[in-house]
Write a protein that holds these residues in place. Structure first.
Motif, PDB file in Angstrom:
ATOM      1  N   LEU A   5       0.817  -1.214   0.000  1.00  7.22           N
ATOM      2  CA  LEU A   5       0.000   0.000   0.000  1.00  7.22           C
ATOM      3  C   LEU A   5       0.855   1.270   0.000  1.00  7.22           C
ATOM      4  O   LEU A   5       0.460   2.290  -0.553  1.00  7.22           O
ATOM      5  CB  LEU A   5      -0.949   0.003   1.195  1.00  7.22           C
ATOM      6  N   ALA A   6       2.024   1.192   0.628  1.00  2.20           N
ATOM      7  CA  ALA A   6       2.921   2.355   0.606  1.00  2.20           C
ATOM      8  C   ALA A   6       3.396   2.643  -0.816  1.00  2.20           C
ATOM      9  O   ALA A   6       3.621   3.804  -1.166  1.00  2.20           O
ATOM     10  CB  ALA A   6       4.111   2.116   1.527  1.00  2.20           C
ATOM     11  N   ASN A   7       3.524   1.596  -1.615  1.00  2.00           N
ATOM     12  CA  ASN A   7       3.923   1.797  -3.008  1.00  2.00           C
ATOM     13  C   ASN A   7       2.762   2.247  -3.884  1.00  2.00           C
ATOM     14  O   ASN A   7       2.978   2.898  -4.902  1.00  2.00           O
ATOM     15  CB  ASN A   7       4.530   0.510  -3.573  1.00  2.00           C
ATOM     16  N   LEU A   8       1.531   1.908  -3.496  1.00  2.00           N
ATOM     17  CA  LEU A   8       0.367   2.266  -4.302  1.00  2.00           C
ATOM     18  C   LEU A   8      -0.223   3.624  -3.942  1.00  2.00           C
ATOM     19  O   LEU A   8      -0.645   4.366  -4.823  1.00  2.00           O
ATOM     20  CB  LEU A   8      -0.714   1.187  -4.167  1.00  2.00           C
ATOM     21  N   LEU A   9      -0.277   3.955  -2.658  1.00  2.00           N
ATOM     22  CA  LEU A   9      -0.853   5.225  -2.218  1.00  2.00           C
ATOM     23  C   LEU A   9       0.248   6.279  -2.115  1.00  2.00           C
ATOM     24  O   LEU A   9       1.309   6.025  -1.561  1.00  2.00           O
ATOM     25  CB  LEU A   9      -1.547   5.064  -0.863  1.00  2.00           C
ATOM     26  N   THR A  10      -0.040   7.472  -2.617  1.00  2.00           N
ATOM     27  CA  THR A  10       0.997   8.503  -2.638  1.00  2.00           C
ATOM     28  C   THR A  10       1.274   9.105  -1.272  1.00  2.00           C
ATOM     29  O   THR A  10       2.360   9.609  -1.038  1.00  2.00           O
ATOM     30  CB  THR A  10       0.598   9.632  -3.616  1.00  2.00           C
TER      31      THR A  10
ATOM     32  N   VAL B 146       1.407   7.565   1.709  1.00  2.00           N
ATOM     33  CA  VAL B 146       1.921   6.624   2.706  1.00  2.00           C
ATOM     34  C   VAL B 146       3.377   6.331   2.384  1.00  2.00           C
ATOM     35  O   VAL B 146       3.716   6.006   1.247  1.00  2.00           O
ATOM     36  CB  VAL B 146       1.098   5.312   2.704  1.00  2.00           C
ATOM     37  N   HIS B 147       4.231   6.439   3.410  1.00  2.00           N
ATOM     38  CA  HIS B 147       5.672   6.245   3.211  1.00  2.00           C
ATOM     39  C   HIS B 147       6.206   5.248   4.236  1.00  2.00           C
ATOM     40  O   HIS B 147       6.005   5.416   5.439  1.00  2.00           O
ATOM     41  CB  HIS B 147       6.416   7.579   3.366  1.00  2.00           C
ATOM     42  N   VAL B 148       6.878   4.198   3.745  1.00  2.00           N
ATOM     43  CA  VAL B 148       7.502   3.191   4.604  1.00  2.00           C
ATOM     44  C   VAL B 148       8.948   3.059   4.153  1.00  2.00           C
ATOM     45  O   VAL B 148       9.219   2.894   2.962  1.00  2.00           O
ATOM     46  CB  VAL B 148       6.775   1.827   4.506  1.00  2.00           C
ATOM     47  N   ALA B 149       9.875   3.116   5.119  1.00  2.00           N
ATOM     48  CA  ALA B 149      11.297   3.111   4.793  1.00  2.00           C
ATOM     49  C   ALA B 149      11.776   1.762   4.265  1.00  2.00           C
ATOM     50  O   ALA B 149      12.530   1.705   3.299  1.00  2.00           O
ATOM     51  CB  ALA B 149      12.113   3.522   6.017  1.00  2.00           C
ATOM     52  N   SER B 150      11.356   0.656   4.882  1.00  2.00           N
ATOM     53  CA  SER B 150      11.849  -0.660   4.489  1.00  2.00           C
ATOM     54  C   SER B 150      10.875  -1.736   4.939  1.00  2.00           C
ATOM     55  O   SER B 150       9.884  -1.454   5.612  1.00  2.00           O
ATOM     56  CB  SER B 150      13.226  -0.918   5.113  1.00  2.00           C
TER      57      SER B 150
ATOM     58  N   ILE C 268      -4.113   4.458  12.837  1.00  2.00           N
ATOM     59  CA  ILE C 268      -3.025   4.572  11.851  1.00  2.00           C
ATOM     60  C   ILE C 268      -2.178   5.812  12.135  1.00  2.00           C
ATOM     61  O   ILE C 268      -0.937   5.756  12.112  1.00  2.00           O
ATOM     62  CB  ILE C 268      -3.594   4.635  10.417  1.00  2.00           C
ATOM     63  N   LEU C 269      -2.823   6.925  12.451  1.00  2.00           N
ATOM     64  CA  LEU C 269      -2.072   8.151  12.747  1.00  2.00           C
ATOM     65  C   LEU C 269      -1.271   8.012  14.040  1.00  2.00           C
ATOM     66  O   LEU C 269      -0.162   8.554  14.140  1.00  2.00           O
ATOM     67  CB  LEU C 269      -3.031   9.341  12.823  1.00  2.00           C
ATOM     68  N   LEU C 270      -1.797   7.299  15.032  1.00  2.00           N
ATOM     69  CA  LEU C 270      -1.015   7.023  16.243  1.00  2.00           C
ATOM     70  C   LEU C 270       0.220   6.195  15.906  1.00  2.00           C
ATOM     71  O   LEU C 270       1.298   6.414  16.455  1.00  2.00           O
ATOM     72  CB  LEU C 270      -1.874   6.278  17.270  1.00  2.00           C
ATOM     73  N   CYS C 271       0.045   5.250  15.001  1.00  2.00           N
ATOM     74  CA  CYS C 271       1.168   4.402  14.603  1.00  2.00           C
ATOM     75  C   CYS C 271       2.263   5.220  13.913  1.00  2.00           C
ATOM     76  O   CYS C 271       3.448   4.952  14.111  1.00  2.00           O
ATOM     77  CB  CYS C 271       0.661   3.295  13.684  1.00  2.00           C
ATOM     78  N   THR C 272       1.867   6.239  13.145  1.00  2.00           N
ATOM     79  CA  THR C 272       2.879   7.072  12.489  1.00  2.00           C
ATOM     80  C   THR C 272       3.696   7.854  13.514  1.00  2.00           C
ATOM     81  O   THR C 272       4.869   8.142  13.286  1.00  2.00           O
ATOM     82  CB  THR C 272       2.246   8.070  11.489  1.00  2.00           C
ATOM     83  N   ASN C 273       3.073   8.193  14.643  1.00  2.00           N
ATOM     84  CA  ASN C 273       3.796   8.906  15.689  1.00  2.00           C
ATOM     85  C   ASN C 273       4.731   7.994  16.474  1.00  2.00           C
ATOM     86  O   ASN C 273       5.710   8.457  17.049  1.00  2.00           O
ATOM     87  CB  ASN C 273       2.814   9.578  16.650  1.00  2.00           C
ATOM     88  N   ILE C 274       4.427   6.711  16.507  1.00  2.00           N
ATOM     89  CA  ILE C 274       5.228   5.766  17.287  1.00  2.00           C
ATOM     90  C   ILE C 274       6.385   5.196  16.470  1.00  2.00           C
ATOM     91  O   ILE C 274       7.505   5.088  16.969  1.00  2.00           O
ATOM     92  CB  ILE C 274       4.322   4.625  17.811  1.00  2.00           C
ATOM     93  N   VAL C 275       6.124   4.852  15.215  1.00  2.00           N
ATOM     94  CA  VAL C 275       7.121   4.159  14.394  1.00  2.00           C
ATOM     95  C   VAL C 275       7.866   5.157  13.514  1.00  2.00           C
ATOM     96  O   VAL C 275       7.253   5.861  12.710  1.00  2.00           O
ATOM     97  CB  VAL C 275       6.447   3.086  13.512  1.00  2.00           C
TER      98      VAL C 275
ATOM     99  N   VAL D 227       2.200   8.878   7.257  1.00  2.00           N
ATOM    100  CA  VAL D 227       0.973   9.054   6.489  1.00  2.00           C
ATOM    101  C   VAL D 227       0.710  10.553   6.451  1.00  2.00           C
ATOM    102  O   VAL D 227       0.718  11.214   7.488  1.00  2.00           O
ATOM    103  CB  VAL D 227      -0.208   8.285   7.136  1.00  2.00           C
ATOM    104  N   ASP D 228       0.487  11.077   5.266  1.00  6.55           N
ATOM    105  CA  ASP D 228       0.429  12.529   5.083  1.00  6.55           C
ATOM    106  C   ASP D 228      -0.783  13.209   5.713  1.00  6.55           C
ATOM    107  O   ASP D 228      -0.669  14.304   6.237  1.00  6.55           O
ATOM    108  CB  ASP D 228       0.478  12.870   3.592  1.00  6.55           C
ATOM    109  N   SER D 229      -1.963  12.582   5.640  1.00  7.89           N
ATOM    110  CA  SER D 229      -3.158  13.261   6.127  1.00  7.89           C
ATOM    111  C   SER D 229      -4.139  12.265   6.729  1.00  7.89           C
ATOM    112  O   SER D 229      -3.978  11.052   6.610  1.00  7.89           O
ATOM    113  CB  SER D 229      -3.842  14.018   4.978  1.00  7.89           C
ATOM    114  N   PHE D 230      -5.161  12.813   7.366  1.00  2.00           N
ATOM    115  CA  PHE D 230      -6.212  11.977   7.947  1.00  2.00           C
ATOM    116  C   PHE D 230      -6.919  11.176   6.864  1.00  2.00           C
ATOM    117  O   PHE D 230      -7.216   9.993   7.049  1.00  2.00           O
ATOM    118  CB  PHE D 230      -7.216  12.860   8.700  1.00  2.00           C
ATOM    119  N   TRP D 231      -7.212  11.803   5.739  1.00  2.21           N
ATOM    120  CA  TRP D 231      -7.944  11.130   4.671  1.00  2.21           C
ATOM    121  C   TRP D 231      -7.124   9.998   4.066  1.00  2.21           C
ATOM    122  O   TRP D 231      -7.671   8.949   3.723  1.00  2.21           O
ATOM    123  CB  TRP D 231      -8.384  12.124   3.600  1.00  2.21           C
TER     124      TRP D 231
END
Length: 115
Positions: free
Chosen positions: A17-22, A24-28, A74-81, A86-90
């Motif tokens: 999904l990180a590769n499909l959605l603009t 969402v960003h995952v390092a590895s 999901i937004l909590l997870c972005t703050n932890i990891v 993830v760029d926005s709520f939507w």
């Protein structure tokens, strides 16, 4: 063994999904595994508390507010990891819905669905 398989499937789906959605960003893949673990823990401990606290709103919206709770998780997870963003709520809302659907399909195919 099923837990490990579920974590790896979730990590692979997060990376896909990180590769499909603009937005969402995952390092590895390692980061995706950590995201899968943290999402599992947040869903286990934090989500039930949020569901109980927002029960009146959830009832009024006929359960649609649960999508908002998933996006908040999901937004909590972005703050932890670190390495997961993830760029926005939507974007988080879309990410959570697609991730849930893909997990259901994948677990059904693998025969690892909960009975």
């Amino acid at each position: 063994m099923k837990l490990l398989l579920r974590l790896l499937v979730t990590a692979a789906l997060v990376l896909l999904l990180a590769n499909l959605l603009t937005g969402v960003h995952v390092a590895s893949f390692g980061t995706a595994v950590i995201v899968a673990v943290v999402l599992g823990l947040l869903n286990l401990f934090i989500k039930p508390i949020l569901v109980i606290l927002t029960l009146p709103v959830t009832v009024i919206t006929l359960g649609l507010f649960l999508l908002v709770i998933n996006a908040i998780i999901i937004l909590l997870c972005t703050n932890i990891v670190g390495g997961f963003a993830v760029d926005s709520f939507w974007t988080a809302l879309i990410f959570s819905v697609i991730l849930s659907i893909l997990q259901s399909i994948t677990y059904k195919i693998l025969g690892d669905d909960k009975k």
